[in-house]
Every structure is written in C-alpha cells, then in structure tokens.
Design a protein around this motif. Structure first.
Motif, mmCIF file in Angstrom:
data_model
loop_
_atom_site.group_PDB
_atom_site.id
_atom_site.type_symbol
_atom_site.label_atom_id
_atom_site.label_comp_id
_atom_site.label_asym_id
_atom_site.label_seq_id
_atom_site.Cartn_x
_atom_site.Cartn_y
_atom_site.Cartn_z
ATOM 1 N N GLU A 292 -14.160 -6.724 12.867
ATOM 2 C CA GLU A 292 -14.125 -7.986 13.595
ATOM 3 C C GLU A 292 -13.232 -8.956 12.842
ATOM 4 O OE1 GLU A 292 -17.139 -11.598 14.928
ATOM 5 O OE2 GLU A 292 -17.947 -9.848 13.918
ATOM 6 N N ILE A 293 -12.314 -9.573 13.562
ATOM 7 C CA ILE A 293 -11.488 -10.631 12.996
ATOM 8 C C ILE A 293 -12.345 -11.892 12.992
ATOM 9 C CG2 ILE A 293 -9.370 -11.997 13.228
ATOM 10 C CD1 ILE A 293 -8.961 -8.945 12.661
ATOM 11 N N THR A 294 -12.577 -12.463 11.807
ATOM 12 C CA THR A 294 -13.457 -13.631 11.713
ATOM 13 C C THR A 294 -12.686 -14.952 11.764
ATOM 14 O OG1 THR A 294 -13.491 -13.330 9.312
ATOM 15 C CG2 THR A 294 -15.333 -12.429 10.554
ATOM 16 N N THR A 295 -11.473 -14.971 11.245
ATOM 17 C CA THR A 295 -10.598 -16.147 11.382
ATOM 18 C C THR A 295 -9.160 -15.668 11.543
ATOM 19 O OG1 THR A 295 -10.154 -16.423 9.012
ATOM 20 C CG2 THR A 295 -12.062 -17.591 9.896
ATOM 21 N N GLU A 296 -8.355 -16.496 12.197
ATOM 22 C CA GLU A 296 -6.947 -16.146 12.371
ATOM 23 C C GLU A 296 -6.111 -17.418 12.353
ATOM 24 O OE1 GLU A 296 -5.148 -12.890 14.986
ATOM 25 O OE2 GLU A 296 -5.017 -14.671 16.262
ATOM 26 N N THR A 297 -5.017 -17.370 11.600
ATOM 27 C CA THR A 297 -4.056 -18.470 11.548
ATOM 28 C C THR A 297 -2.702 -17.922 11.965
ATOM 29 O OG1 THR A 297 -5.255 -19.483 9.703
ATOM 30 C CG2 THR A 297 -2.987 -20.206 10.060
ATOM 31 N N LYS B 2 0.707 -13.612 11.251
ATOM 32 C CA LYS B 2 -0.701 -13.995 11.347
ATOM 33 C C LYS B 2 -1.386 -13.734 10.019
ATOM 34 C CE LYS B 2 -1.172 -11.952 15.926
ATOM 35 N NZ LYS B 2 -1.956 -10.980 16.705
ATOM 36 N N TYR B 3 -2.272 -14.653 9.639
ATOM 37 C CA TYR B 3 -3.176 -14.438 8.513
ATOM 38 C C TYR B 3 -4.563 -14.304 9.109
ATOM 39 C CZ TYR B 3 -6.192 -15.336 4.548
ATOM 40 O OH TYR B 3 -7.182 -15.233 3.602
ATOM 41 N N GLN B 4 -5.282 -13.230 8.760
ATOM 42 C CA GLN B 4 -6.610 -12.989 9.318
ATOM 43 C C GLN B 4 -7.604 -12.670 8.211
ATOM 44 O OE1 GLN B 4 -5.586 -9.586 11.749
ATOM 45 N NE2 GLN B 4 -5.365 -10.856 13.579
ATOM 46 N N THR B 5 -8.832 -13.125 8.402
ATOM 47 C CA THR B 5 -9.947 -12.614 7.604
ATOM 48 C C THR B 5 -10.750 -11.711 8.524
ATOM 49 O OG1 THR B 5 -11.368 -14.508 8.105
ATOM 50 C CG2 THR B 5 -10.022 -14.642 6.096
ATOM 51 N N ALA C 140 -23.425 7.152 4.094
ATOM 52 C CA ALA C 140 -23.541 5.766 3.646
ATOM 53 C C ALA C 140 -23.278 4.799 4.788
ATOM 54 C CB ALA C 140 -22.543 5.503 2.517
ATOM 55 N N ILE C 141 -23.809 3.595 4.618
ATOM 56 C CA ILE C 141 -23.452 2.450 5.440
ATOM 57 C C ILE C 141 -22.410 1.685 4.633
ATOM 58 C CG2 ILE C 141 -24.231 0.291 6.500
ATOM 59 C CD1 ILE C 141 -25.359 2.826 7.827
ATOM 60 N N LYS C 142 -21.277 1.384 5.260
ATOM 61 C CA LYS C 142 -20.175 0.716 4.577
ATOM 62 C C LYS C 142 -19.991 -0.671 5.168
ATOM 63 C CE LYS C 142 -15.217 1.426 3.675
ATOM 64 N NZ LYS C 142 -14.088 2.355 3.888
ATOM 65 N N ASN C 143 -19.960 -1.687 4.311
ATOM 66 C CA ASN C 143 -19.698 -3.066 4.701
ATOM 67 C C ASN C 143 -18.516 -3.581 3.893
ATOM 68 O OD1 ASN C 143 -21.882 -4.087 6.580
ATOM 69 N ND2 ASN C 143 -23.086 -3.110 4.976
ATOM 70 N N CYS C 144 -17.535 -4.164 4.571
ATOM 71 C CA CYS C 144 -16.342 -4.675 3.899
ATOM 72 C C CYS C 144 -16.027 -6.080 4.397
ATOM 73 C CB CYS C 144 -15.118 -3.814 4.206
ATOM 74 S SG CYS C 144 -15.317 -2.057 3.916
ATOM 75 N N SER C 145 -15.338 -6.821 3.572
ATOM 76 C CA SER C 145 -14.739 -8.080 3.995
ATOM 77 C C SER C 145 -13.392 -8.189 3.316
ATOM 78 C CB SER C 145 -15.633 -9.269 3.647
ATOM 79 O OG SER C 145 -15.823 -9.330 2.247
ATOM 80 N N GLY C 146 -12.482 -8.904 3.954
ATOM 81 C CA GLY C 146 -11.157 -9.017 3.359
ATOM 82 C C GLY C 146 -10.245 -9.903 4.160
ATOM 83 N N LEU D 89 -6.038 6.235 8.367
ATOM 84 C CA LEU D 89 -6.849 5.630 9.421
ATOM 85 C C LEU D 89 -6.045 5.422 10.682
ATOM 86 C CD1 LEU D 89 -6.086 2.369 9.807
ATOM 87 C CD2 LEU D 89 -7.280 2.214 7.655
ATOM 88 N N ASN D 90 -6.801 5.340 11.776
ATOM 89 C CA ASN D 90 -6.286 4.929 13.082
ATOM 90 C C ASN D 90 -7.290 3.949 13.657
ATOM 91 O OD1 ASN D 90 -3.779 6.214 14.005
ATOM 92 N ND2 ASN D 90 -4.888 8.104 13.561
ATOM 93 N N ILE D 91 -6.798 2.943 14.346
ATOM 94 C CA ILE D 91 -7.671 1.969 14.993
ATOM 95 C C ILE D 91 -7.464 2.071 16.490
ATOM 96 C CG2 ILE D 91 -8.259 -0.464 15.236
ATOM 97 C CD1 ILE D 91 -7.145 -0.892 12.400
ATOM 98 N N PHE D 92 -8.584 2.184 17.207
ATOM 99 C CA PHE D 92 -8.551 2.247 18.659
ATOM 100 C C PHE D 92 -9.671 1.374 19.192
ATOM 101 C CE2 PHE D 92 -9.964 4.354 22.635
ATOM 102 C CZ PHE D 92 -8.822 4.124 23.384
ATOM 103 N N ASP D 93 -9.342 0.368 19.987
ATOM 104 C CA ASP D 93 -10.331 -0.546 20.583
ATOM 105 C C ASP D 93 -11.348 -1.057 19.563
ATOM 106 O OD1 ASP D 93 -9.190 -0.518 23.061
ATOM 107 O OD2 ASP D 93 -10.603 0.904 23.931
ATOM 108 N N GLU D 94 -10.860 -1.609 18.483
ATOM 109 C CA GLU D 94 -11.674 -2.224 17.437
ATOM 110 C C GLU D 94 -12.587 -1.255 16.699
ATOM 111 O OE1 GLU D 94 -13.535 -5.718 19.041
ATOM 112 O OE2 GLU D 94 -11.603 -6.596 19.562
ATOM 113 N N ILE D 95 -12.307 0.038 16.785
ATOM 114 C CA ILE D 95 -13.023 1.044 16.007
ATOM 115 C C ILE D 95 -12.021 1.703 15.063
ATOM 116 C CG2 ILE D 95 -14.358 3.196 16.051
ATOM 117 C CD1 ILE D 95 -15.883 0.859 17.241
ATOM 118 N N ILE D 96 -12.386 1.797 13.792
ATOM 119 C CA ILE D 96 -11.550 2.444 12.784
ATOM 120 C C ILE D 96 -12.048 3.872 12.602
ATOM 121 C CG2 ILE D 96 -10.810 2.435 10.374
ATOM 122 C CD1 ILE D 96 -11.422 -0.613 10.378
ATOM 123 N N PHE D 97 -11.164 4.830 12.751
ATOM 124 C CA PHE D 97 -11.452 6.239 12.480
ATOM 125 C C PHE D 97 -10.700 6.584 11.198
ATOM 126 C CE2 PHE D 97 -11.762 5.558 17.000
ATOM 127 C CZ PHE D 97 -12.934 6.208 17.344
ATOM 128 N N GLY D 98 -11.431 6.981 10.169
ATOM 129 C CA GLY D 98 -10.781 7.217 8.890
ATOM 130 C C GLY D 98 -11.198 8.524 8.248
#
Length: 157
Positions: free
Chosen positions: A30-35, A42-45, A60-66, A131-140
């Motif tokens: 999920e894009i949380t902020t965008e400039t 674009k700069y995104q968090t 595992a359950i994986k949680n990331c932010s960046g 990785l590939n991203i399709f409709d906001e899902i990351i397959f890695g």
C-alpha cells in the motif's frame, strides 16, 4: 604448489557457502504517501504485508515499511526494512536497498540485519530476490547462500 593453493582456496570457499535457502512470498503493498514533483517523478512511502515460505520448512508473516522514488515507471531509489515473524517463534529483520530497475518487476539484493535465536547466525548475509507486481500484489522468489553449519541450525525439514 601455486596451483594447489588456488585449488584449495576455491574448494574450501565452496564448502563454506555450500547450502542455499530458497523462499517464495506473496505480499500486498500500500502506498501510504505520495509527492509528485514538477519533473514527473514521485516520492512514495509504503507498507508491505504478507506471507513467506522457506525451503527450510518454516513460514513467516512479513511486514515492511519504506520509501522509494520513481521516474517514468523506473525505480530511482528504494529503502525498506522488513520484519519476519517466523512460525517457530523467532524473528528476522532485513534491509532492502535498490535502484535502476522497472518499479513493477526486477531483481535485487537484501541484507539480513538482525535475528533472534538460531536466525542471529544469518546476520550479515546478502540474499538475492526477484519480484513481479500485479494489481498491488507482490510475487517474489529469492535465495540466500548460507554456511553449512548455519543451514543445519535453521533447517526444520
């Protein structure tokens, strides 16, 4: 003598990193902020969450932010920290840095920066992912080369 030393070095170095840990992941982001800038970049968090399975028999359950910077669909800058809550009750953390690839697919490297229990022995390993991203899902998919004695500690199979 010189050639036997070279052979010994190559043979020994292959023994040290003789096991590979593979992983598959499916994550939502999920894009949380965008400039938006005047040059179109674009700069995104962002935040990422999902599941990972490892070839060692754990999941595992994986949680990331960046954050990341994009220009014309290309990744200019990426920085992300991820926390893995592993099914054996332990934790692992990674750091992803990247640039110079298309935002929705590509390859890169990440570093294992912290861990608890047996996963502490993985700290400092550099791993490779695709990785590939399709409709906001990351397959890695990815792989980490580890020392044989470390592999024996973390392998649950």
């Amino acid at each position: 003598m010189k050639y036997s030393l070279i052979f010994f070095f190559i043979f020994y170095s292959n023994l040290i990193y003789s096991k590979k840990v593979y992983f598959d992941e499916m994550l939502s982001y999920e894009i949380t902020t965008e400039t938006l800038f005047s040059d179109g970049s674009k700069y995104q968090t962002f935040s990422v969450k999902g599941g990972v399975t490892f070839s060692t028999g754990v999941y595992a359950i994986k949680n990331c932010s960046g954050d990341r910077t994009l220009r014309e669909g290309n990744l200019i800058h990426l920085k992300s920290i991820c926390k893995y809550k592993i099914s054996d009750g332990e934790y692992l953390w990674s750091k992803v840095l990247g640039s110079d690839r298309y935002a929705a697919k590509g390859t890169g490297k990440f570093e294992l920066i912290d861990g608890t229990g047996v996963y502490k022995s993985l700290v400092g390993n550099i791993c490779t992912y695709a990785l590939n991203i399709f409709d906001e899902i990351i397959f890695g998919k990815g792989v980490c080369e580890v020392e044989e004695n470390v592999y024996k500690k973390i392998n649950k199979n």
